[in-house]
Design a protein around this motif. Structure first.
Motif, PDB file in Angstrom:
ATOM      1  N   HIS A  30       0.853  -1.196   0.000  1.00 42.07           N
ATOM      2  CA  HIS A  30       0.000   0.000   0.000  1.00 42.07           C
ATOM      3  C   HIS A  30       0.892   1.252   0.000  1.00 42.07           C
ATOM      4  CE1 HIS A  30      -3.573  -2.439   1.006  1.00 42.07           C
ATOM      5  NE2 HIS A  30      -2.791  -3.073   1.862  1.00 42.07           N
ATOM      6  N   SER A 135      -5.874   3.314   0.353  1.00 44.54           N
ATOM      7  CA  SER A 135      -6.156   1.879   0.341  1.00 44.54           C
ATOM      8  C   SER A 135      -5.908   1.226   1.697  1.00 44.54           C
ATOM      9  CB  SER A 135      -5.300   1.169  -0.716  1.00 44.54           C
ATOM     10  OG  SER A 135      -3.924   1.236  -0.381  1.00 44.54           O
ATOM     11  N   ALA A 136      -5.199   1.933   2.605  1.00 43.25           N
ATOM     12  CA  ALA A 136      -4.905   1.338   3.914  1.00 43.25           C
ATOM     13  C   ALA A 136      -4.531   2.418   4.919  1.00 43.25           C
ATOM     14  CB  ALA A 136      -3.765   0.330   3.802  1.00 43.25           C
ATOM     15  N   SER A 155      -4.252  -7.311  10.984  1.00 43.54           N
ATOM     16  CA  SER A 155      -4.722  -6.830   9.693  1.00 43.54           C
ATOM     17  C   SER A 155      -6.205  -7.161   9.570  1.00 43.54           C
ATOM     18  CB  SER A 155      -3.947  -7.494   8.552  1.00 43.54           C
ATOM     19  OG  SER A 155      -4.475  -7.114   7.292  1.00 43.54           O
ATOM     20  N   GLU A 156      -6.994  -6.186   9.155  1.00 41.19           N
ATOM     21  CA  GLU A 156      -8.432  -6.391   9.022  1.00 41.19           C
ATOM     22  C   GLU A 156      -9.003  -5.396   8.019  1.00 41.19           C
ATOM     23  OE1 GLU A 156     -10.258  -5.457  12.820  1.00 41.19           O
ATOM     24  OE2 GLU A 156      -8.823  -3.843  13.170  1.00 41.19           O
ATOM     25  N   PHE A 157     -10.111  -5.772   7.397  1.00 40.96           N
ATOM     26  CA  PHE A 157     -10.762  -4.820   6.505  1.00 40.96           C
ATOM     27  C   PHE A 157     -11.670  -3.937   7.341  1.00 40.96           C
ATOM     28  CE2 PHE A 157     -14.139  -3.319   3.676  1.00 40.96           C
ATOM     29  CZ  PHE A 157     -13.351  -2.688   2.718  1.00 40.96           C
ATOM     30  N   ASP A 158     -11.479  -2.641   7.211  1.00 42.00           N
ATOM     31  CA  ASP A 158     -12.263  -1.670   7.963  1.00 42.00           C
ATOM     32  C   ASP A 158     -13.486  -1.295   7.132  1.00 42.00           C
ATOM     33  OD1 ASP A 158     -13.308   0.521   9.300  1.00 42.00           O
ATOM     34  OD2 ASP A 158     -11.351   1.321   9.859  1.00 42.00           O
ATOM     35  N   ALA A 159     -14.598  -1.955   7.431  1.00 42.15           N
ATOM     36  CA  ALA A 159     -15.817  -1.727   6.656  1.00 42.15           C
ATOM     37  C   ALA A 159     -16.376  -0.335   6.867  1.00 42.15           C
ATOM     38  CB  ALA A 159     -16.871  -2.776   7.026  1.00 42.15           C
ATOM     39  N   LEU A 163     -11.504   0.479   3.733  1.00 37.35           N
ATOM     40  CA  LEU A 163     -10.111   0.237   3.352  1.00 37.35           C
ATOM     41  C   LEU A 163      -9.478  -0.745   4.338  1.00 37.35           C
ATOM     42  CD1 LEU A 163      -7.946   3.375   4.339  1.00 37.35           C
ATOM     43  CD2 LEU A 163     -10.126   2.776   5.361  1.00 37.35           C
ATOM     44  N   GLN A 164      -8.270  -1.205   4.020  1.00 38.49           N
ATOM     45  CA  GLN A 164      -7.572  -2.132   4.895  1.00 38.49           C
ATOM     46  C   GLN A 164      -7.004  -1.378   6.090  1.00 38.49           C
ATOM     47  OE1 GLN A 164      -7.891  -5.231   4.114  1.00 38.49           O
ATOM     48  NE2 GLN A 164      -6.722  -6.172   5.773  1.00 38.49           N
ATOM     49  N   LYS A 165      -7.045  -2.024   7.244  1.00 32.53           N
ATOM     50  CA  LYS A 165      -6.553  -1.422   8.468  1.00 32.53           C
ATOM     51  C   LYS A 165      -5.502  -2.336   9.091  1.00 32.53           C
ATOM     52  CE  LYS A 165      -8.280   0.064  13.035  1.00 32.53           C
ATOM     53  NZ  LYS A 165      -9.493   0.137  13.878  1.00 32.53           N
TER      54      LYS A 165
END
Length: 238
Positions: A30, A135-136, A155-159, A163-165
């Protein structure tokens, strides 16, 4: 990758080396990643790793308009130490004025809803603006910090923000954080030495008492165990 620091505990040294590897990997994947720093001790350690490695991860903080003078001064110390200017993201002044005009300057003491509304204006909306098009993003959160963070993933997707967190310090202990900070003379907020393990806005943060939870000083007039402001929406449990 960072060289081994021989003065460190072996486990801490492994964490430090792994952190550098992790940050380099995030940066490669990223190139537009940003780090939202609260300027707390964890975030200062993470910023140090980013700056020392010369990674293109932009560091910013949310200047709510109500930060402690010590916190604001730390941004200046970062510029002096690393030659990097931390981007101070501020809330919409019209939204702040409207809220204060309608509810008063200290309405957050009156109810959780009004406190969350204030956090929404001063923190959540500016964060959403800072993350737009990225993107992150990275945080300095750790699992130890509160009951809402015990299952925190690295690591997790931040809904909530789309974006990726990344939470590279998720598995770190507070002792490991301070061990690195002292070993490398990383600058940190002097309020930490005055009983403030977690530092937010000045009127919403107090020093904790011996034996209290590390988050007890945040929104200290509220009785709920789940004390989050909305920045990490997936952890909020109402």
């Amino acid at each position: 990758m960072s060289a081994m620091l021989t003065s460190l505990d072996a486990a801490t040294d492994r964490q430090w080396i792994r952190l550098h590897e992790r940050l380099a990997g995030i940066s490669d994947k990223h190139p537009d990643a940003v780090f939202a720093s609260s300027l707390g001790v964890e975030d200062m350690l993470l910023a140090h790793a980013i700056f020392e490695a010369g990674l293109p991860i932009e560091v910013f903080t949310l200047d709510t308009g109500r930060l402690h003078p010590e916190t604001l001064a730390l941004a200046g110390r970062i510029r002096e130490r690393y030659g990097v200017t931390v981007n101070m993201v501020q809330p919409d002044p019209a939204a702040v004025k409207k809220h204060v005009d309608e509810h008063g300057a200290f309405a957050f003491y009156e109810s959780i809803d009004l406190r969350k509304a204030c956090c929404g204006i001063r923190k959540v909306e500016p964060l959403r603006r800072a993350l737009r098009g990225r993107s992150a993003w990275l945080t300095g959160q750790r699992r130890e910090q509160s009951l809402t963070r015990t299952e925190l993933a690295e690591s997790e997707f931040d809904a909530a923000f789309g974006l990726q967190k990344y939470n590279p310090l998720a598995s770190w202990t507070l002792e490991q954080v301070w061990e690195i900070v002292h070993a490398l003379d990383v600058p940190y907020n002097p309020l930490h030495e005055q009983g403030y393990p977690s530092i937010g806005c000045e009127p919403c943060t107090r020093a904790i008492r011996p034996g209290e939870d590390v988050r007890a000083g945040r929104w200290w007039w509220e009785q709920k165990l789940s004390k989050e402001c909305g920045l990490h929406a997936g952890q909020v449990k109402n």
